[in-house]
Scaffold this active site. Structure first.
Site, PDB file in Angstrom:
ATOM      1  N   VAL A  60       0.829  -1.207   0.000  1.00  0.00           N
ATOM      2  CA  VAL A  60       0.000   0.000   0.000  1.00  0.00           C
ATOM      3  C   VAL A  60       0.864   1.258   0.000  1.00  0.00           C
ATOM      4  CG1 VAL A  60      -1.689   1.322   1.342  1.00  0.00           C
ATOM      5  CG2 VAL A  60      -1.990  -1.141   1.051  1.00  0.00           C
ATOM      6  N   GLU A  61       1.937   1.246   0.764  1.00  0.00           N
ATOM      7  CA  GLU A  61       2.770   2.445   0.894  1.00  0.00           C
ATOM      8  C   GLU A  61       3.513   2.784  -0.402  1.00  0.00           C
ATOM      9  OE1 GLU A  61       2.816   4.674   3.147  1.00  0.00           O
ATOM     10  OE2 GLU A  61       1.998   3.715   4.926  1.00  0.00           O
TER      11      GLU A  61
END
Length: 188
Positions: A60-61
């Site tokens: 996600v990051e």
């Protein structure tokens, strides 16, 4: 005529490729790869953190891309804020790690990020959903939401998280976590 023959051959190749893809037992792994498996596994074991959670946060990051710096200044593959990274390096007793390492080296960033996830998990009384929210919004905010009954810390009520970015973040991390645990149930 020759043009039509080329199209048929290409179509046959395409159909064969798609059939092979779907008949393969692990074709979904191509859509949800996990990079830096050795580093994730090593630090997850050391800090007693679920490796799938670490991989999901990284996905996600930064989608496993090193050297990233966000508009807000978060560094590296796990997007640690410089102040958080400096504090974590002191607390985790990692004097050899610098902010330059955190920004550019996956192993150092994963080590620090995994340590931080473990710390957040402890601060959130073992609640992994609250720890994920705290990774994005900070532990003070999450504790405040829970103490003021704005959010109960569960995934079932994730829509109660008052900050849309954090709400979406938790949903995405849990989505990838579920994909990874299903696809890599025999380990990675």
């Amino acid at each position: 005529m020759r043009w039509l023959r080329k199209k048929r051959v290409l179509l046959l190749l395409f159909i064969s490729f798609v059939a092979l893809l779907f008949l393969s037992s692990n074709w979904m792994v191509l859509l949800y790869p996990i990079h830096y498996k050795d580093e994730i596994r090593k630090h997850a074991v050391h800090y007693e953190v679920d490796p799938f959670l670490v991989a999901s946060i990284i996905k996600v990051e930064t989608n496993f891309k090193t050297g990233k710096e966000s508009k807000k200044g978060a560094l590296g593959i796990m997007q640690l804020m410089p102040d958080t990274a400096n504090w974590a390096m002191d607390m985790a007793k990692l004097p050899a790690v610098t902010l330059q390492h955190v920004r550019n080296e996956a192993d150092a960033n994963i080590q620090l990020g995994t340590w931080y996830i473990q710390k957040l998990h402890q601060e959130m009384d073992g609640n992994p959903i609250a720890a994920i929210a705290a990774y994005n919004a900070g532990p003070g905010n999450v504790k405040n939401w829970i103490n003021k009954d704005m959010w109960d810390g569960t995934y079932d009520n994730v829509k109660s998280i008052p900050i849309g970015e954090t709400r979406h973040y938790v949903q995405r991390v849990i989505y990838y976590y579920n994909q990874y645990t299903d696809l890599y149930k025999d380990g990675f």
